[in-house]
Write a protein that holds these residues in place. Structure first.
Motif, mmCIF file in Angstrom:
data_model
loop_
_atom_site.group_PDB
_atom_site.id
_atom_site.type_symbol
_atom_site.label_atom_id
_atom_site.label_comp_id
_atom_site.label_asym_id
_atom_site.label_seq_id
_atom_site.Cartn_x
_atom_site.Cartn_y
_atom_site.Cartn_z
ATOM 1 N N UNK A 5 6.933 3.858 0.132
ATOM 2 C CA UNK A 5 7.735 2.910 -0.325
ATOM 3 C C UNK A 5 8.835 3.571 -1.002
ATOM 4 N N UNK A 6 9.945 3.621 -0.115
ATOM 5 C CA UNK A 6 10.967 4.374 -1.225
ATOM 6 C C UNK A 6 11.537 3.818 -2.397
ATOM 7 N N UNK A 43 1.134 6.319 -5.993
ATOM 8 C CA UNK A 43 1.064 5.251 -7.370
ATOM 9 C C UNK A 43 -0.265 4.521 -6.472
ATOM 10 N N UNK A 44 -1.277 4.431 -7.388
ATOM 11 C CA UNK A 44 -2.151 2.874 -6.129
ATOM 12 C C UNK A 44 -2.620 3.925 -5.229
ATOM 13 N N UNK A 45 -2.552 4.893 -4.849
ATOM 14 C CA UNK A 45 -2.781 5.220 -3.356
ATOM 15 C C UNK A 45 -1.739 5.414 -2.011
ATOM 16 N N UNK A 240 4.040 -2.225 -10.363
ATOM 17 C CA UNK A 240 3.062 -3.722 -9.695
ATOM 18 C C UNK A 240 3.251 -2.949 -8.624
ATOM 19 N N UNK A 241 3.992 -2.663 -7.641
ATOM 20 C CA UNK A 241 4.094 -2.939 -5.451
ATOM 21 C C UNK A 241 3.322 -2.560 -5.474
ATOM 22 N N UNK A 242 2.806 -1.242 -5.270
ATOM 23 C CA UNK A 242 1.320 -0.551 -5.055
ATOM 24 C C UNK A 242 0.600 -1.428 -4.050
ATOM 25 N N UNK A 247 -1.992 0.269 1.036
ATOM 26 C CA UNK A 247 -1.819 2.097 1.860
ATOM 27 C C UNK A 247 -1.234 1.305 3.049
ATOM 28 N N UNK A 248 -1.990 0.212 3.642
ATOM 29 C CA UNK A 248 -2.183 0.297 5.260
ATOM 30 C C UNK A 248 -1.253 -0.684 5.541
#
Length: 287
Positions: A5-6, A43-45, A240-242, A247-248
């Motif tokens: 995520x950018x 962040x959160x993996x 909160x987004x991640x 992650x996949x």
């Protein structure tokens, strides 16, 4: 496929609690240097990349932001999803200062910026009917808590750096049907599509532009005050987004990540090798 995520936005957005392995990296691009170094971490993996759009200390005006270099640099870092966070003025009474709007359409009135990676020697036309990614936009909507958030809106991108005249504000609101106005989402969204990166825009309302009879002209001090108040909400949304998206990453069901499949028009034997070389990151998949 791994999701990266950018986040493109103000300087406060990279001050995220829990960002692991935080490191500022310098990325070179064939389009010149990006606005600043890019903060990377997890962040959160989920891998994250934070880019201050105007540079730390706000050194770039909306017209001088190196949009092509910014998108290219994020692509080189493996970014698959871009979340743009930016300030905007409102043309609608119900979109009040302090509210967030998840943008789904644009009217591009910017004129002093390079708007494409392609050009003479390698011509391409991508579809921009739906310029933001519905899935990523919905995730941003769900990640917004503690603030009034509106799903959907048309963003009028003006050149700036001056704010609108009253006549312009009335034109955009009453005749063109725009909902908010800002200076930075174009050509950012266009370039993200050319680079096959999903793009979502979170617009933070700071004022009513100049059309509102009871609010008068835009006051930069009021904008700064509201921006400060919204900074915590913006950071919380990003944080909160991640966890929401994971992650996949599967292929984008809307085709954002395959926007170039049928876009390049120039015959291979007529392509400019120098331009093709500059396109190695954004269009390497098809070139």
């Amino acid at each position: 496929m791994e999701r990266v995520i950018g986040v493109i936005g103000g300087s406060g957005l990279y001050e995220i609690d829990g960002l692991e392995g935080a490191d500022w990296v310098t990325v070179e691009t064939p389009w010149g240097p990006p606005s600043d170094a890019i903060l990377t971490g997890r962040l959160d993996g989920v891998r994250m990349a934070f880019l201050p759009r105007h540079g730390r200390g706000h050194v770039h005006s909306p017209s001088s932001v190196p949009y092509r270099a910014n998108i290219d640099a994020l692509k080189r870092l493996g970014v698959t999803d871009i979340v743009s966070v930016s300030a905007c003025g409102s043309f609608r009474e119900e979109l009040a200062p302090g509210d967030f709007v998840i943008i789904d359409q644009f009217i591009d009135r910017a004129f002093a910026r390079e708007k494409s990676f392609f050009g003479t020697g390698c011509v391409a036309h991508v579809s921009l009917a739906h310029p933001t990614c519905p899935d990523l936009s919905r995730a941003c909507f769900e990640a917004a808590e503690g603030v009034t958030v509106h799903m959907g809106g048309t963003y009028l991108a003006m050149e700036g750096p001056q704010f609108s005249t009253l006549a312009e504000s009335r034109l955009y609101r009453e005749q063109w049907g725009a909902d908010v106005i800002g200076m930075t989402n174009m050509p950012e969204a266009k370039l993200a599509r050319e680079a096959e990166i999903c793009y979502a825009s979170v617009a933070m309302v700071t004022d009513y532009d100049s059309w509102h009879p009871h609010h008068g002209e835009v006051d930069i001090s009021d904008i700064i005050a509201i921006l400060g108040a919204n900074a915590n909400h913006a950071r919380a949304l990003v944080a909160r987004l991640p966890a929401l998206v994971g992650a996949a990453r599967a292929p984008c069901p809307h085709g954002c990540d395959h926007a170039l499949d049928h876009a390049i028009m120039t015959a291979p034997e007529r392509r400019d090798p120098d331009l093709v070389a500059r396109l190695d990151a954004v269009a390497g998949r098809v070139l």
